[in-house]
Design an enzyme around this catalytic site. Structure first.
Site, short mmCIF file in Angstrom:
data_model
loop_
_atom_site.label_atom_id
_atom_site.label_comp_id
_atom_site.label_asym_id
_atom_site.label_seq_id
_atom_site.Cartn_x
_atom_site.Cartn_y
_atom_site.Cartn_z
N ARG A 60 -2.42 -6.60 -8.17
CA ARG A 60 -1.29 -7.50 -7.94
C ARG A 60 -1.36 -8.63 -8.97
O ARG A 60 -1.05 -8.42 -10.12
CB ARG A 60 -1.33 -8.06 -6.50
CG ARG A 60 -0.92 -7.04 -5.46
CD ARG A 60 -1.37 -7.44 -4.08
NE ARG A 60 -2.83 -7.40 -4.00
CZ ARG A 60 -3.53 -7.63 -2.91
NH1 ARG A 60 -2.92 -7.95 -1.80
NH2 ARG A 60 -4.84 -7.55 -2.91
N LYS A 80 -17.49 -6.92 6.91
CA LYS A 80 -16.14 -7.47 7.08
C LYS A 80 -15.74 -7.52 8.54
O LYS A 80 -16.14 -6.68 9.34
CB LYS A 80 -15.13 -6.59 6.32
CG LYS A 80 -15.17 -6.81 4.83
CD LYS A 80 -13.97 -6.17 4.16
CE LYS A 80 -14.03 -6.30 2.65
NZ LYS A 80 -12.98 -5.58 1.97
N SER A 102 -2.51 -7.67 3.26
CA SER A 102 -2.78 -7.53 4.70
C SER A 102 -3.05 -8.91 5.30
O SER A 102 -2.62 -9.23 6.40
CB SER A 102 -3.99 -6.63 4.94
OG SER A 102 -3.74 -5.34 4.44
N HIS A 110 0.84 -1.21 0.00
CA HIS A 110 0.00 0.00 0.00
C HIS A 110 0.88 1.26 0.00
O HIS A 110 0.62 2.21 -0.74
CB HIS A 110 -0.87 0.06 1.27
CG HIS A 110 -1.87 -1.06 1.42
ND1 HIS A 110 -1.96 -1.81 2.57
CD2 HIS A 110 -2.82 -1.55 0.58
CE1 HIS A 110 -2.93 -2.70 2.44
NE2 HIS A 110 -3.47 -2.57 1.24
P1 ADP Z 1 -9.86 -4.08 0.19
O1 ADP Z 1 -10.32 -4.88 1.35
O2 ADP Z 1 -10.75 -2.91 -0.11
O3 ADP Z 1 -9.50 -4.84 -1.05
P2 ADP Z 1 -7.04 -3.72 0.89
O4 ADP Z 1 -6.62 -2.90 2.05
O5 ADP Z 1 -6.79 -5.17 0.94
O6 ADP Z 1 -8.56 -3.33 0.72
O7 ADP Z 1 -6.39 -3.16 -0.44
C1 ADP Z 1 -6.68 -1.87 -0.93
C2 ADP Z 1 -6.19 -1.76 -2.35
O8 ADP Z 1 -4.78 -1.89 -2.38
C3 ADP Z 1 -6.73 -2.84 -3.29
O9 ADP Z 1 -6.95 -2.27 -4.56
C4 ADP Z 1 -5.61 -3.85 -3.36
O10 ADP Z 1 -5.61 -4.54 -4.59
C5 ADP Z 1 -4.40 -2.91 -3.27
N1 ADP Z 1 -3.22 -3.59 -2.75
C6 ADP Z 1 -3.15 -4.41 -1.69
N2 ADP Z 1 -1.89 -4.86 -1.52
C7 ADP Z 1 -1.15 -4.33 -2.51
C8 ADP Z 1 0.22 -4.44 -2.91
N3 ADP Z 1 1.07 -5.24 -2.27
N4 ADP Z 1 0.63 -3.72 -3.99
C9 ADP Z 1 -0.24 -2.95 -4.66
N5 ADP Z 1 -1.55 -2.82 -4.35
C10 ADP Z 1 -1.99 -3.50 -3.30
#
Ligand code: ADP
Length: 158
Positions: free
Chosen positions: A89, A40, A127, A16
């Site tokens: 990803r 969630k 995460s 992120h």
């Molecule tokens: P959500 O539960 O809304 O998917 P996340 O916090 O898991 O939220 O992720 C938010 C955004 O960041 C999503 O678009 C996800 O694909 C992206 N994301 C998560 N991890 C990475 C990463 N390692 N590199 C790039 N983007 C990421």
């Protein structure tokens, strides 16, 4: 121009952060929008997630961290913003992101979703994966920032 980056951030990872850093060079302001969904189950409360994001991004100037329990597009309307940033990803992200972007396009046609490829060195970080490692006391170096590492250790201490 303002770009809004919505997500759970439970917790914020290096993946992120890399994306936010890159977008902060392109936009005047990047709003990290912490979503609070009743559907969630989160490890961290919304306040904890916000605090961890703020601590992890202290070095960046044009970032705002806010939370929303409503529709992302409603938040954008309120802010008069037109861009949603999401990260991509592996291929598995594609279908989910495409469905969500299409739904948002239907309900808010003037909003664009921009999908940004994860950097090669971070594409595998999620995460969920980070929580799994933390739960089993595995090494978190390079996956999350120091404040997040400490917070995870605290959550999973026996
Ligand atoms: P959500 O539960 O809304 O998917 P996340 O916090 O898991 O939220 O992720 C938010 C955004 O960041 C999503 O678009 C996800 O694909 C992206 N994301 C998560 N991890 C990475 C990463 N390692 N590199 C790039 N983007 C990421």
């Amino acid at each position: 121009m303002i770009a809004v980056y919505p997500g759970s951030f439970d917790p914020i990872t290096m993946g992120h952060i890399d994306l936010i850093q890159r977008m902060s060079l392109l936009y005047d302001e990047v709003v990290v929008l912490v979503s609070q969904s009743t559907e969630k189950k989160y490890l961290f409360t919304v306040d904890e997630r916000i605090e961890l994001i703020q601590k992890s991004l202290a070095h960046l100037k044009n970032i705002t961290v806010e939370s929303s329990s409503g529709l992302t597009v409603d938040y954008l309307k309120k802010k008069n913003a037109k861009i949603i940033i999401r990260g991509l990803r592996a291929v598995v992200d594609f279908e989910y992101e495409n469905t969500m972007a299409s739904m948002n396009k239907k309900i808010a046609p003037d909003v664009e979703t921009l999908l940004v490829f994860a950097s090669p060195q971070y594409y595998f970080i999620s995460s969920r994966g980070v929580k799994e490692v933390a739960k089993h006391q595995g090494p978190l170096a390079g996956l999350v920032t120091e404040p997040v590492k400490l917070a995870l250790k605290e959550k999973f201490k026996n």
